[in-house]
Write an enzyme that holds these catalytic residues in place. Sequence first.
Site, PDB file in Angstrom:
ATOM      1  N   GLY A   9       0.092  -1.062   0.200  1.00  0.00           N
ATOM      2  CA  GLY A   9       0.068   0.334  -0.207  1.00  0.00           C
ATOM      3  C   GLY A   9       1.037   1.351   0.290  1.00  0.00           C
ATOM      4  N   GLN A  12      -1.493   7.734   1.517  1.00  0.00           N
ATOM      5  CA  GLN A  12      -1.162   8.124   1.972  1.00  0.00           C
ATOM      6  C   GLN A  12       0.044   7.479   3.486  1.00  0.00           C
ATOM      7  OE1 GLN A  12      -2.012  11.411   1.736  1.00  0.00           O
ATOM      8  NE2 GLN A  12      -4.637  11.554   1.974  1.00  0.00           N
ATOM      9  N   ASN A  97     -12.014  -4.170   2.315  1.00  0.00           N
ATOM     10  CA  ASN A  97     -10.801  -4.442   2.898  1.00  0.00           C
ATOM     11  C   ASN A  97     -10.774  -5.944   3.634  1.00  0.00           C
ATOM     12  OD1 ASN A  97     -10.173  -1.747   3.208  1.00  0.00           O
ATOM     13  ND2 ASN A  97      -9.716  -1.030   4.689  1.00  0.00           N
ATOM     14  N   ASN A 122      -7.655  -0.892   8.699  1.00  0.00           N
ATOM     15  CA  ASN A 122      -9.162  -1.109   8.741  1.00  0.00           C
ATOM     16  C   ASN A 122      -9.986  -1.820   8.719  1.00  0.00           C
ATOM     17  OD1 ASN A 122      -8.706   0.875  11.871  1.00  0.00           O
ATOM     18  ND2 ASN A 122      -8.475   2.361  10.854  1.00  0.00           N
ATOM     19  N   HIS A 177      -9.574  -1.057  18.230  1.00  0.00           N
ATOM     20  CA  HIS A 177      -9.020   0.075  17.728  1.00  0.00           C
ATOM     21  C   HIS A 177     -10.827   0.888  17.331  1.00  0.00           C
ATOM     22  CE1 HIS A 177      -6.856   2.884  16.251  1.00  0.00           C
ATOM     23  NE2 HIS A 177      -6.977   3.046  14.826  1.00  0.00           N
TER      24      HIS A 177
END
Length: 310
Positions: A9, A12, A97, A122, A177
């Site tokens: 990945g 960002q 995801n 996530n 989380h």
Amino acid sequence: MRKKIALIGGGQIGQILAMLAAQKELGDIVILDIPELENPAKGKALDLMEMAPHGNYDANITGTSDYKDIAGADVVIVTAGKPRQAGMTREDLLAVNLDIITKVAAGVKANAPEAFCIIVTNPLDAMVYAFYKLTGFPKSRVIGMAGTLDTARWRAFIAMELGVSVTDVAGTVLGGHGPDMVPLPRLTTVGGVPLTDIAAKEQIDRLATRTREAGTEIVKLFGKGSAFFSPAWSAIVIAESYLKDKRRVLPCAALCEGEYGVQGLFIGVPCLVGAKGMEKIYEIKLDDGEKAMLQKTIGVVRKTVEETKL
Ligand code: APR
């Protein structure tokens, strides 16, 4: 020979990870993204090579979409996946995801089977579980980044509010989380002084709530996408502890097999991270209130994990 860090990945978080890993000279770096984004990954790698003369680091940084290029990686950091947009929970990302993590797990398993793997995607507690199940890697080599970030946020908010150096704020955040995570004021200190001695209960409660909602606060401010600087640093702290055998004790999502009464789930707990990976989970003697909060977050994680059907 230099260590090798594979970043799965190159968005960002991935690009900040590459910059930090280079600046810290953790090793050579491969940024892997999907074929459609191979050129941007190559471009980011080249840009970072061109930053090296002023950044004063030696690292070979490359971009790719071919998993063969991560062969022999010592560390893999996974940020592949969609980030949240305003109004979304982390759980809303599960289906999309999970599909991505399934592909990533296959690529990592086939090409970097000895790597220490840090998952950032996530919903984190479910994605690290999925990656662990799909790769079959030992639990010592699969860890989730979250608690390190949640604790950084807790420490930052305390320092900001009290007007003290963040360096002197020590503490930890347990659990999943998400908004049910468990900051532990009772065990938080400021230069050795208990937080509970110098801050009022309502102030502490407000800081704990802000910590639980910290990711959402950023998502709202951005309008598009989620936090990237602080998640990247948090993952790098874990990677560095492994690569340099620093033996830091960091709150990470680790596979609990009886610890904290949890069986077979990845939950944010204090972990010793050294050359053998996630070497040990430390158990804290929690009071009844803390135990109840931990049970709640465990229930939320269990529900999300069950949805992966793995
Ligand atoms: N293999 C490799 N990379 C992939 C794959 C895949 N199968 N699928 C998607 N990607 C890439 C995207 O192309 C994108 O470049 O993952 C990158 C994700 O970057 P961003 O969209 O910028 O997301 P980022 O902010 O980095 O967050 C990544 O971490 O904190 C979590 O919630 C966040 O799940 C999100 C993840």
